[in-house]
Design an enzyme around this catalytic site. Structure first.
Site, PDB file in Angstrom:
ATOM      1  N   ILE A  16       9.338  -3.867 -41.700  1.00 12.85           N
ATOM      2  CA  ILE A  16       8.337  -5.106 -41.306  1.00 12.85           C
ATOM      3  C   ILE A  16       7.938  -5.222 -42.137  1.00 12.85           C
ATOM      4  O   ILE A  16       7.861  -6.549 -42.816  1.00 12.85           O
ATOM      5  CB  ILE A  16       8.111  -5.047 -39.926  1.00 12.85           C
ATOM      6  CG1 ILE A  16       9.176  -5.566 -38.643  1.00 12.85           C
ATOM      7  CG2 ILE A  16       6.962  -5.837 -39.867  1.00 12.85           C
ATOM      8  CD1 ILE A  16       8.932  -4.850 -37.498  1.00 12.85           C
ATOM      9  N   ASP A  63      -3.869   6.231 -45.867  1.00  8.20           N
ATOM     10  CA  ASP A  63      -3.725   6.558 -44.723  1.00  8.20           C
ATOM     11  C   ASP A  63      -3.958   6.035 -44.131  1.00  8.20           C
ATOM     12  O   ASP A  63      -6.022   6.282 -43.651  1.00  8.20           O
ATOM     13  CB  ASP A  63      -3.252   8.261 -44.529  1.00  8.20           C
ATOM     14  CG  ASP A  63      -3.555   8.520 -43.131  1.00  8.20           C
ATOM     15  OD1 ASP A  63      -3.118   8.573 -42.289  1.00  8.20           O
ATOM     16  OD2 ASP A  63      -2.702  10.029 -43.464  1.00  8.20           O
ATOM     17  N   ASN A  90      -0.042  -3.433 -40.784  1.00 12.23           N
ATOM     18  CA  ASN A  90       1.174  -3.083 -40.049  1.00 12.23           C
ATOM     19  C   ASN A  90       1.975  -1.666 -39.629  1.00 12.23           C
ATOM     20  O   ASN A  90       2.297  -2.037 -39.444  1.00 12.23           O
ATOM     21  CB  ASN A  90       2.249  -4.057 -41.025  1.00 12.23           C
ATOM     22  CG  ASN A  90       3.174  -3.626 -40.917  1.00 12.23           C
ATOM     23  OD1 ASN A  90       4.409  -3.758 -39.678  1.00 12.23           O
ATOM     24  ND2 ASN A  90       3.956  -2.755 -41.565  1.00 12.23           N
ATOM     25  N   LYS A 123     -11.930  -3.844 -39.189  1.00  8.57           N
ATOM     26  CA  LYS A 123     -13.064  -3.644 -39.536  1.00  8.57           C
ATOM     27  C   LYS A 123     -13.518  -3.961 -41.424  1.00  8.57           C
ATOM     28  O   LYS A 123     -14.739  -4.520 -41.508  1.00  8.57           O
ATOM     29  CB  LYS A 123     -13.898  -2.258 -38.893  1.00  8.57           C
ATOM     30  CG  LYS A 123     -15.480  -2.424 -39.678  1.00  8.57           C
ATOM     31  CD  LYS A 123     -15.930  -0.360 -38.985  1.00  8.57           C
ATOM     32  CE  LYS A 123     -16.413  -0.464 -39.650  1.00  8.57           C
ATOM     33  NZ  LYS A 123     -17.749   0.819 -39.046  1.00  8.57           N
ATOM     34  N   TYR A 156       2.794   6.071 -27.486  1.00  7.83           N
ATOM     35  CA  TYR A 156       3.409   4.549 -27.855  1.00  7.83           C
ATOM     36  C   TYR A 156       2.712   3.033 -27.378  1.00  7.83           C
ATOM     37  O   TYR A 156       1.777   1.845 -27.884  1.00  7.83           O
ATOM     38  CB  TYR A 156       4.361   4.031 -28.692  1.00  7.83           C
ATOM     39  CG  TYR A 156       4.882   3.203 -29.419  1.00  7.83           C
ATOM     40  CD1 TYR A 156       4.836   3.065 -30.271  1.00  7.83           C
ATOM     41  CD2 TYR A 156       5.214   2.320 -29.117  1.00  7.83           C
ATOM     42  CE1 TYR A 156       4.356   2.428 -31.808  1.00  7.83           C
ATOM     43  CE2 TYR A 156       5.666   1.331 -29.825  1.00  7.83           C
ATOM     44  CZ  TYR A 156       5.398   0.860 -31.007  1.00  7.83           C
ATOM     45  OH  TYR A 156       5.883   0.388 -32.289  1.00  7.83           O
ATOM     46  N   LYS A 160      -0.306  -0.033 -28.336  1.00 10.95           N
ATOM     47  CA  LYS A 160      -0.579  -0.866 -29.426  1.00 10.95           C
ATOM     48  C   LYS A 160      -0.672  -1.598 -27.787  1.00 10.95           C
ATOM     49  O   LYS A 160      -1.249  -2.941 -28.634  1.00 10.95           O
ATOM     50  CB  LYS A 160       1.550  -1.272 -28.568  1.00 10.95           C
ATOM     51  CG  LYS A 160       2.015  -0.852 -30.047  1.00 10.95           C
ATOM     52  CD  LYS A 160       1.750  -1.168 -31.342  1.00 10.95           C
ATOM     53  CE  LYS A 160       2.224  -0.153 -32.360  1.00 10.95           C
ATOM     54  NZ  LYS A 160       1.806  -0.625 -33.247  1.00 10.95           N
ATOM     55  N   THR A 191      14.648  -1.853 -37.834  1.00 12.25           N
ATOM     56  CA  THR A 191      14.194  -1.285 -38.654  1.00 12.25           C
ATOM     57  C   THR A 191      14.415   0.764 -38.375  1.00 12.25           C
ATOM     58  O   THR A 191      14.920   0.982 -37.560  1.00 12.25           O
ATOM     59  CB  THR A 191      12.179  -1.097 -38.709  1.00 12.25           C
ATOM     60  OG1 THR A 191      12.057  -0.812 -37.502  1.00 12.25           O
ATOM     61  CG2 THR A 191      12.018  -2.962 -38.944  1.00 12.25           C
TER      62      THR A 191
END
Ligand code: NAD
Length: 255
Positions: A16, A63, A90, A123, A156, A160, A191
């Site tokens: 993506i 990272d 992303n 931030k 996960y 999110k 993906t």
């Protein structure tokens, strides 16, 4: 075409993120392309494609879990391209496992990249945009499972949901600087990450077919489906939209 400004995309090496970078370059942005050092050759290839479109591009090994690395990424973007107008946070990772099998280290790995990494990108991008004094766009990666939990994705999914909360709070705070903050919430997109989820579940073909059947539009999504939403969110046309996590899911889940 004159530049529309500078966009920074994390996780730009594949999937993506790569599609978003190509779309924003086609729209007229110069691009800072960031990913793990292990993806530097993919970033070099992408940079060549983007400069071939007549746009400037720079590559950054980073990272997003690391505060100092995110600060350095923003600084390098401004040093190489002059400004930061659109931040696309992303980068993300997924682990597919039951709640009963999820160890604390799994939980912390997922939150370190998906939640802490997104927080750091929001931030430090916002600090740069406030300094520039002419607004900006911050865009994050939530998920359909950031809106409705799912078996086998507990940590996960929680990470999110965190992106949505962060997006709403940042939007409320940054509006006075002319900065909008939104997220995309993809369903099953074709993906490597989706393939790894289906592999972990056991049968790639069967789970891929199930994902297709779960979407009324009858197909997996693509990076380009997300990229067209990001193109809109980055544009002036989205100036009255903030704090939203917008579904791109083929109708799999209705808000
Ligand atoms: P992907 O695994 O194909 O690509 C993720 C990219 O992020 C990779 O290039 C990877 O190297 C990079 N990355 C991972 N950890 C990083 C780190 N610590 N620092 C910097 N870069 C890092 O995944 P994708 O499918 O392209 O997903 C992109 C985003 O969309 C992710 O946040 C993902 O959670 C989210 N998403 C994907 C789907 C889907 O079905 N594919 C659905 C919902 C949400």
């Amino acid at each position: 075409m004159a530049s529309l400004g500078v966009a920074l995309v994390t996780g730009a090496g594949q999937g993506i993120g790569r599609a978003i970078a190509l779309r924003l370059a086609a729209d007229g942005y110069d691009l800072a392309l960031a990913d793990l050092a292990s993806h530097s050759s993919q970033l070099d290839t992408l940079k060549a494609q983007i400069t071939g479109l007549g746009r400037r591009a720079t590559t950054i090994s980073t990272d997003v879990q690391s505060e100092s690395a995110v600060v350095a990424m923003i600084n390098q973007t401004v040093q190489d391209l002059g400004t930061l107008d659109v931040m696309v946070a992303n980068a993300g990772i997924c682990k597919t496992m039951s709640l009963l099998d999820t160890n604390l280290s799994d939980w912390e790995d997922l939150f370190a990249v998906n939640a802490r990494g997104t927080f750091l990108c929001y931030k430090y991008a916002a600090k740069q945009m406030v300094l520039q004094g002419r607004g900006g766009r911050i865009i994050g990666a939530s998920s359909v499972v950031g809106k409705q939990g799912s078996a086998m994705l507990p940590a996960y999914s929680a990470s999110k949901f965190a992106v949505r909360g962060l997006t709403q709070s940042a939007a409320a705070e940054l509006a006075r600087y002319g900065i909008t903050v939104n997220a995309y919430a993809p369903g099953a997109m074709d993906t490597d990450m989706l393939t790894s989820i289906h592999q972990a579940l056991g049968d790639v073909n069967a789970y891929t077919q199930r994902a297709i059947d779960n979407a009324p539009l009858g197909r997996l999504g693509t990076g380009e489906d997300v990229a067209s939403l990001v193109s809109f969110l980055a544009s002036k046309d989205s100036s009255y939209i903030t704090g939203q996590s917008i579904s791109v899911n083929g109708g799999r889940f209705f808000d």
